[in-house]
Write an enzyme that holds these catalytic residues in place. Structure first.
Site, short mmCIF file in Angstrom:
data_model
loop_
_atom_site.label_atom_id
_atom_site.label_comp_id
_atom_site.label_asym_id
_atom_site.label_seq_id
_atom_site.Cartn_x
_atom_site.Cartn_y
_atom_site.Cartn_z
CB CYS A 70 -0.91 0.00 1.23
SG CYS A 70 -2.01 1.42 1.31
CB CYS A 228 -4.89 3.57 -5.19
SG CYS A 228 -4.05 1.96 -5.06
#
Length: 284
Positions: A70, A228
């Protein structure tokens, strides 16, 4: 349980210093991430001790699944440990252990305040088993070292550029404004498409120029998000290999902008803002 909420370009996370803490983190993440009955976030990040790096990170999606990587989450974690004094206030680099290896982060400061965090996201991977994807050999369309595969959902054909940034991504390039794409309808169907045994993240991208791309994201396990980090990297890699962009590109997302640098060979560099939203206490 004390927590801090952080965000990077609108991609928001609940951070918990979880050293020596044992919980059902999957169940807790589902409760905490709920935007009506919980704190509300795109994931829960655990700050843990590491024998290999300065810190270890685990990240759980709103559906309780654990993510391998992430990008924005790492940047938020690094900003958190800098702001809370868990690292030397003059430190310029921090290492984070993740499920897919060690990630290095650079702290960019003005005077003594951290203004931006840049992280190395590793090298992109393109092998089917590394993405992972299950495609018949006769259906593979190679673009340099990248796999491109066409799927059909209802009457719409989507040409997907497949790449792993430690986690799986499928990038679709469109000439229309990304806001007009029916992401909430098609995102779940791409995520759960049979060719992706571990599901996938899905990015819809429009090339604005050689150094700017407009993007919307459907994240695996989270749904539509404002940004993201690994998705921005996947888009930049796919666009570079397709010949659409140069080595450095600004990715404009609904929650803000991220900058990605990739020379086609070495590790991907991701930079952008990471900020504290608030701190609080979760009742147990």
């Amino acid at each position: 349980m004390y927590f801090t909420k952080m965000q990077g370009a609108g991609n928001d996370f609940v951070l918990i210093e979880a050293i020596n803490m044992k919980r059902d983190w999957s169940k807790l993440a589902t409760a905490m991430c709920d935007r009506h009955f919980g704190i509300g976030s795109d994931g829960v990040i655990l700050v843990l001790s590491s024998k290999k790096a300065n810190f270890r990170m685990r990240m759980f999606n709103p559906d309780g699944s654990e993510a391998e990587a992430c990008g924005n989450g790492i940047r938020c974690l690094v900003r958190y440990v800098a702001d809370t004094g868990l690292i030397d206030p003059k430190a310029k680099e921090v290492t984070i252990e993740t499920l897919v290896g060690i990630r290095k982060a650079r702290l960019l400061r003005k005077v003594s305040k951290v203004t931006e965090v840049q992280i190395s996201m590793g090298k992109p991977r393109f092998e089917m088993k590394e993405i992972p994807a299950q495609i018949k050999p006769e259906e593979i369309v190679p673009v340099k070292s990248m796999l491109t595969h066409k799927i059909k959902i209802d009457s719409r054909e989507l040409v997907l550029n497949l790449v792993s940034i430690g986690n799986p991504h499928a990038v679709y390039f469109t000439s229309e404004p990304v806001a007009s794409f029916p992401l909430t309808q098609l995102g779940p169907r791409v995520e759960h498409h049979p060719i992706f045994p571990a599901r996938t993240n899905f990015e819809v991208a429009r090339i604005a120029s050689r150094n700017q791309i407009e993007v919307m994201v459907w994240e695996r396990g989270a749904g539509e998000t404002l940004a993201c980090g690994s998705g921005a990297c996947a888009v930049a890699v796919a666009a570079h290999l397709q010949g659409y962009t140069d080595n450095k590109v600004d990715i404009t997302l609904p929650g803000g902008a991220l900058t990605v640098q990739w020379d086609g060979t070495n590790e991907i560099l991701l930079s952008g803002p990471a900020e504290k939203v608030f701190s609080g206490e979760w009742p147990e």
